[in-house]
Motif scaffolding. Structure first.
Motif, PDB file in Angstrom:
ATOM      1  N   LYS A  14      -3.246   0.543  15.835  1.00  0.00           N
ATOM      2  CA  LYS A  14      -4.474  -0.188  15.472  1.00  0.00           C
ATOM      3  C   LYS A  14      -4.332  -1.685  15.748  1.00  0.00           C
ATOM      4  CE  LYS A  14      -7.437  -0.715  11.365  1.00  0.00           C
ATOM      5  NZ  LYS A  14      -7.260  -2.157  11.194  1.00  0.00           N
ATOM      6  N   SER A  15      -3.098  -2.174  15.588  1.00  0.00           N
ATOM      7  CA  SER A  15      -2.921  -3.630  15.678  1.00  0.00           C
ATOM      8  C   SER A  15      -1.699  -3.951  16.543  1.00  0.00           C
ATOM      9  CB  SER A  15      -2.730  -4.176  14.250  1.00  0.00           C
ATOM     10  OG  SER A  15      -2.315  -5.496  14.295  1.00  0.00           O
ATOM     11  N   LEU A  16      -1.969  -4.107  17.844  1.00  0.00           N
ATOM     12  CA  LEU A  16      -0.874  -4.268  18.810  1.00  0.00           C
ATOM     13  C   LEU A  16      -0.059  -5.537  18.558  1.00  0.00           C
ATOM     14  CD1 LEU A  16      -2.829  -3.157  22.016  1.00  0.00           C
ATOM     15  CD2 LEU A  16      -1.334  -1.766  20.515  1.00  0.00           C
ATOM     16  N   GLU A  17      -0.673  -6.502  17.864  1.00  0.00           N
ATOM     17  CA  GLU A  17       0.021  -7.774  17.630  1.00  0.00           C
ATOM     18  C   GLU A  17       1.016  -7.691  16.471  1.00  0.00           C
ATOM     19  OE1 GLU A  17      -1.588  -8.692  20.709  1.00  0.00           O
ATOM     20  OE2 GLU A  17      -0.523 -10.366  19.742  1.00  0.00           O
ATOM     21  N   THR A  18       0.881  -6.625  15.680  1.00  0.00           N
ATOM     22  CA  THR A  18       1.719  -6.549  14.466  1.00  0.00           C
ATOM     23  C   THR A  18       3.187  -6.349  14.824  1.00  0.00           C
ATOM     24  OG1 THR A  18      -0.081  -5.661  13.125  1.00  0.00           O
ATOM     25  CG2 THR A  18       2.174  -5.196  12.367  1.00  0.00           C
ATOM     26  N   THR A  19       4.049  -7.141  14.187  1.00  0.00           N
ATOM     27  CA  THR A  19       5.502  -6.954  14.340  1.00  0.00           C
ATOM     28  C   THR A  19       5.981  -6.061  13.201  1.00  0.00           C
ATOM     29  OG1 THR A  19       5.693  -9.166  15.293  1.00  0.00           O
ATOM     30  CG2 THR A  19       7.728  -8.163  14.444  1.00  0.00           C
ATOM     31  N   VAL A  20       6.785  -5.054  13.538  1.00  0.00           N
ATOM     32  CA  VAL A  20       7.293  -4.140  12.508  1.00  0.00           C
ATOM     33  C   VAL A  20       8.736  -4.513  12.158  1.00  0.00           C
ATOM     34  CG1 VAL A  20       7.848  -1.742  11.912  1.00  0.00           C
ATOM     35  CG2 VAL A  20       5.792  -2.272  13.264  1.00  0.00           C
ATOM     36  N   VAL A  21       8.903  -4.986  10.915  1.00  0.00           N
ATOM     37  CA  VAL A  21      10.243  -5.280  10.400  1.00  0.00           C
ATOM     38  C   VAL A  21      10.526  -4.220   9.337  1.00  0.00           C
ATOM     39  CG1 VAL A  21      11.699  -6.925   9.127  1.00  0.00           C
ATOM     40  CG2 VAL A  21      10.001  -7.762  10.807  1.00  0.00           C
ATOM     41  N   SER A  22      11.370  -3.257   9.654  1.00  0.00           N
ATOM     42  CA  SER A  22      11.578  -2.155   8.695  1.00  0.00           C
ATOM     43  C   SER A  22      12.799  -2.424   7.827  1.00  0.00           C
ATOM     44  CB  SER A  22      11.792  -0.841   9.457  1.00  0.00           C
ATOM     45  OG  SER A  22      12.993  -0.926  10.205  1.00  0.00           O
ATOM     46  N   VAL A  23      12.793  -1.807   6.642  1.00  0.00           N
ATOM     47  CA  VAL A  23      13.956  -1.847   5.740  1.00  0.00           C
ATOM     48  C   VAL A  23      14.308  -0.398   5.440  1.00  0.00           C
ATOM     49  CG1 VAL A  23      14.872  -2.669   3.527  1.00  0.00           C
ATOM     50  CG2 VAL A  23      13.135  -4.022   4.739  1.00  0.00           C
ATOM     51  N   THR A  24      15.466   0.043   5.901  1.00  0.00           N
ATOM     52  CA  THR A  24      15.850   1.445   5.758  1.00  0.00           C
ATOM     53  C   THR A  24      17.364   1.560   5.573  1.00  0.00           C
ATOM     54  OG1 THR A  24      15.776   3.636   6.809  1.00  0.00           O
ATOM     55  CG2 THR A  24      16.073   1.753   8.272  1.00  0.00           C
ATOM     56  N   ALA A  84       2.067   6.128   8.812  1.00  0.00           N
ATOM     57  CA  ALA A  84       1.358   4.869   8.499  1.00  0.00           C
ATOM     58  C   ALA A  84       1.818   3.765   9.451  1.00  0.00           C
ATOM     59  CB  ALA A  84       1.642   4.479   7.047  1.00  0.00           C
ATOM     60  N   THR A  85       3.100   3.788   9.785  1.00  0.00           N
ATOM     61  CA  THR A  85       3.628   2.779  10.718  1.00  0.00           C
ATOM     62  C   THR A  85       3.072   3.010  12.118  1.00  0.00           C
ATOM     63  OG1 THR A  85       5.654   2.658   9.394  1.00  0.00           O
ATOM     64  CG2 THR A  85       5.772   1.763  11.633  1.00  0.00           C
ATOM     65  N   ARG A  86       3.073   4.269  12.531  1.00  0.00           N
ATOM     66  CA  ARG A  86       2.531   4.607  13.870  1.00  0.00           C
ATOM     67  C   ARG A  86       1.068   4.167  13.970  1.00  0.00           C
ATOM     68  NH1 ARG A  86       5.329   9.926  14.212  1.00  0.00           N
ATOM     69  NH2 ARG A  86       7.126   9.498  15.543  1.00  0.00           N
ATOM     70  N   LEU A  87       0.302   4.504  12.917  1.00  0.00           N
ATOM     71  CA  LEU A  87      -1.140   4.226  12.917  1.00  0.00           C
ATOM     72  C   LEU A  87      -1.390   2.726  12.968  1.00  0.00           C
ATOM     73  CD1 LEU A  87      -3.616   6.200  10.723  1.00  0.00           C
ATOM     74  CD2 LEU A  87      -3.825   3.731  10.836  1.00  0.00           C
ATOM     75  N   THR A  88      -0.631   1.963  12.170  1.00  0.00           N
ATOM     76  CA  THR A  88      -0.833   0.508  12.141  1.00  0.00           C
ATOM     77  C   THR A  88      -0.451  -0.104  13.489  1.00  0.00           C
ATOM     78  OG1 THR A  88      -0.290   0.571   9.788  1.00  0.00           O
ATOM     79  CG2 THR A  88      -0.295  -1.598  10.839  1.00  0.00           C
ATOM     80  N   LYS A  89       0.602   0.402  14.096  1.00  0.00           N
ATOM     81  CA  LYS A  89       1.013  -0.135  15.425  1.00  0.00           C
ATOM     82  C   LYS A  89      -0.066   0.129  16.460  1.00  0.00           C
ATOM     83  CE  LYS A  89       5.282   0.539  17.033  1.00  0.00           C
ATOM     84  NZ  LYS A  89       6.217  -0.577  17.204  1.00  0.00           N
ATOM     85  N   VAL A 102       0.850  -1.189   0.000  1.00  0.00           N
ATOM     86  CA  VAL A 102       0.000   0.000   0.000  1.00  0.00           C
ATOM     87  C   VAL A 102       0.891   1.246   0.000  1.00  0.00           C
ATOM     88  CG1 VAL A 102      -1.776   1.253   1.283  1.00  0.00           C
ATOM     89  CG2 VAL A 102      -1.734  -1.238   1.357  1.00  0.00           C
ATOM     90  N   PRO A 103       0.577   2.244  -0.829  1.00  0.00           N
ATOM     91  CA  PRO A 103       1.327   3.500  -0.696  1.00  0.00           C
ATOM     92  C   PRO A 103       1.075   4.046   0.715  1.00  0.00           C
ATOM     93  CG  PRO A 103      -0.022   3.512  -2.690  1.00  0.00           C
ATOM     94  CD  PRO A 103      -0.463   2.333  -1.883  1.00  0.00           C
ATOM     95  N   SER A 104       2.131   4.415   1.411  1.00  0.00           N
ATOM     96  CA  SER A 104       1.956   4.870   2.804  1.00  0.00           C
ATOM     97  C   SER A 104       0.877   5.944   2.906  1.00  0.00           C
ATOM     98  CB  SER A 104       3.284   5.442   3.328  1.00  0.00           C
ATOM     99  OG  SER A 104       4.305   4.491   3.173  1.00  0.00           O
ATOM    100  N   SER A 105       0.855   6.830   1.908  1.00  0.00           N
ATOM    101  CA  SER A 105      -0.077   7.974   2.004  1.00  0.00           C
ATOM    102  C   SER A 105      -1.535   7.525   1.987  1.00  0.00           C
ATOM    103  CB  SER A 105       0.162   8.941   0.835  1.00  0.00           C
ATOM    104  OG  SER A 105       0.094   8.217  -0.394  1.00  0.00           O
ATOM    105  N   GLU A 106      -1.834   6.391   1.338  1.00  0.00           N
ATOM    106  CA  GLU A 106      -3.227   5.922   1.259  1.00  0.00           C
ATOM    107  C   GLU A 106      -3.731   5.491   2.632  1.00  0.00           C
ATOM    108  OE1 GLU A 106      -4.093   7.364  -1.765  1.00  0.00           O
ATOM    109  OE2 GLU A 106      -5.528   5.699  -1.666  1.00  0.00           O
ATOM    110  N   ILE A 107      -2.809   5.028   3.464  1.00  0.00           N
ATOM    111  CA  ILE A 107      -3.215   4.631   4.830  1.00  0.00           C
ATOM    112  C   ILE A 107      -3.663   5.868   5.598  1.00  0.00           C
ATOM    113  CG2 ILE A 107      -2.337   3.668   7.017  1.00  0.00           C
ATOM    114  CD1 ILE A 107      -0.535   1.848   5.345  1.00  0.00           C
ATOM    115  N   LEU A 108      -3.060   6.998   5.250  1.00  0.00           N
ATOM    116  CA  LEU A 108      -3.396   8.237   5.966  1.00  0.00           C
ATOM    117  C   LEU A 108      -4.661   8.894   5.413  1.00  0.00           C
ATOM    118  CD1 LEU A 108       0.143   9.876   6.340  1.00  0.00           C
ATOM    119  CD2 LEU A 108      -0.927   8.063   7.679  1.00  0.00           C
TER     120      LEU A 108
END
Ligand code: F1P
Length: 342
Positions: A109-119, A102-107, A67-73
């Motif tokens: 909204k969904s406390l179970e989600t694991t965030v694996v970032s690529v940066t 988008a990452t903040r919002l998803t975290k 998803v484009p990050s902006s669409e989540i917003l």
């Protein structure tokens, strides 16, 4: 002092370095990815195209979407349920506002989600928000357009897809990739210079199916950003449903050839050539060696599960040399900044 061309040529080192980073985190990443049943990839610009590629790769194993990050917003109600087991935000800078939010919002909204970032940015906001950050340290770059960052972060995505498929000894499968990257850069340089100098070319179409669509999109973006040239991307057979009308002698059609080829692509290639277009085909040696395109970049014999980053150098060099030929400065692309914060 040139920046962009140097950083394009530094991608083998960035690839070698990110593979070290991945090897050091392999067991932790394997545990998260092999247990996960859904993945969501998010990003902006070229990093969104990486997200598309990551989702295509991961879909061979688990339901995944990009998803484009902006669409989540701005359009959250029109998106699939955003409670993935694993969220993979991709961001060279780690600071793009839409991806951070988008990452903040998803975290939230969904406390179970694991965030694996690529940066590429240690200490960035995305890094801070991650449970497991994958940092391409040598992917960090000065160039405004994405160069070695793109291919090195792509390697991370391919690595994750193999871990999710419960492959063993994944790091060993990537051995020699840095050398292969050097070889493709060398082969692509002359081809890209030659095409870039073709004054009669005015339009650039990039075609890619499945995992190649995100890469074809990046080819389009680089041609747009650096060379300010008319450029578009399509799923291959979509070309017949309208865009074909614009194909002519002044058009370069670049086809990222699918693994194993196929009559559909062969027929489309003939149609495009019969319309007078210039053709560039990028694909695995065994799939493209018989193709009578104007230019062919053969990707060395490497299992297709680890060699996707080798399709990137020709796309980067094509945009770069077209820009140079147009008298433009790829190091200072018009209207763009390296980091977009809103
Ligand atoms: C990457 C990006 C590039 C674009 C421009 C602005 O964002 O959008 O794709 O070419 O350089 O930045 P990110 O990966 O840093 O989030």
């Amino acid at each position: 002092m040139p920046i962009t061309i140097d950083e394009i040529n530094e991608q083998p080192l960035a690839i070698r370095t990110v593979l070290d980073e991945l090897g050091g985190k392999e067991s932790k990443l394997a545990e998260v990815c092999s247990d996960a049943t859904s993945f969501c990839f998010v990003g902006c610009g070229a990093s969104y195209y990486l997200s598309l590629t990551g989702a295509s790769l991961m879909n061979e194993r688990s339901p995944s979407f990009a998803v484009p990050s902006s669409e989540i917003l701005i359009s959250p109600s029109q998106l699939p349920d955003l409670s993935p087991d694993v969220l993979i935000p991709i961001s060279r800078s780690g600071e793009s506002t839409e991806t951070v939010e988008a990452t903040r919002l998803t975290k939230r909204k969904s406390l179970e989600t694991t965030v694996v970032s690529v940066t590429c940015a240690e200490g960035s906001e995305i890094h801070e928000l991650s449970d497991i950050p994958i940092i391409s340290r040598k992917g960090k770059e000065e160039s405004v357009v994405m160069t070695k960052s793109f291919s090195s972060m792509l390697v991370a995505l391919q690595y994750l897809s193999l871990l999710a498929a419960n492959e063993n000894r994944v790091s060993k499968k990537f051995r020699g990739l840095g050398k292969d990257s050097e070889q493709v850069l060398e082969v692509s340089e002359d081809i890209a210079r030659k095409i870039g100098s073709r004054e009669e070319l005015d339009k650039f179409i990039f075609l890619g199916t499945g995992k190649h669509y995100g890469l074809a999109s990046e080819g389009m973006l680089l041609m747009t950003e650096m060379a300010l040239s008319w450029s578009n991307v399509y799923h291959p057979l979509e070309l017949r449903h309208g865009p074909k009308s614009i194909v002519a002698e002044d058009t370069l059609v670049t086809i990222l050839w699918p693994d194993g080829g196929g009559t559909e692509h062969e027929r489309l290639f003939e149609e495009v050539r019969n319309l007078g277009a210039e053709t560039l085909v990028i694909g695995r040696e065994e799939d493209v060696k018989e193709i009578d395109a104007d230019e062919v970049v053969e990707i060395t014999q490497r299992s297709n599960s680890t060699g996707l980053s080798l399709y990137v150098p020709p796309l980067q060099l094509l945009g770069y040399y077209r820009a140079i030929d147009q008298g433009l400065d790829p190091d200072n692309p018009k209207n763009l900044n390296q980091i977009v914060k809103i």
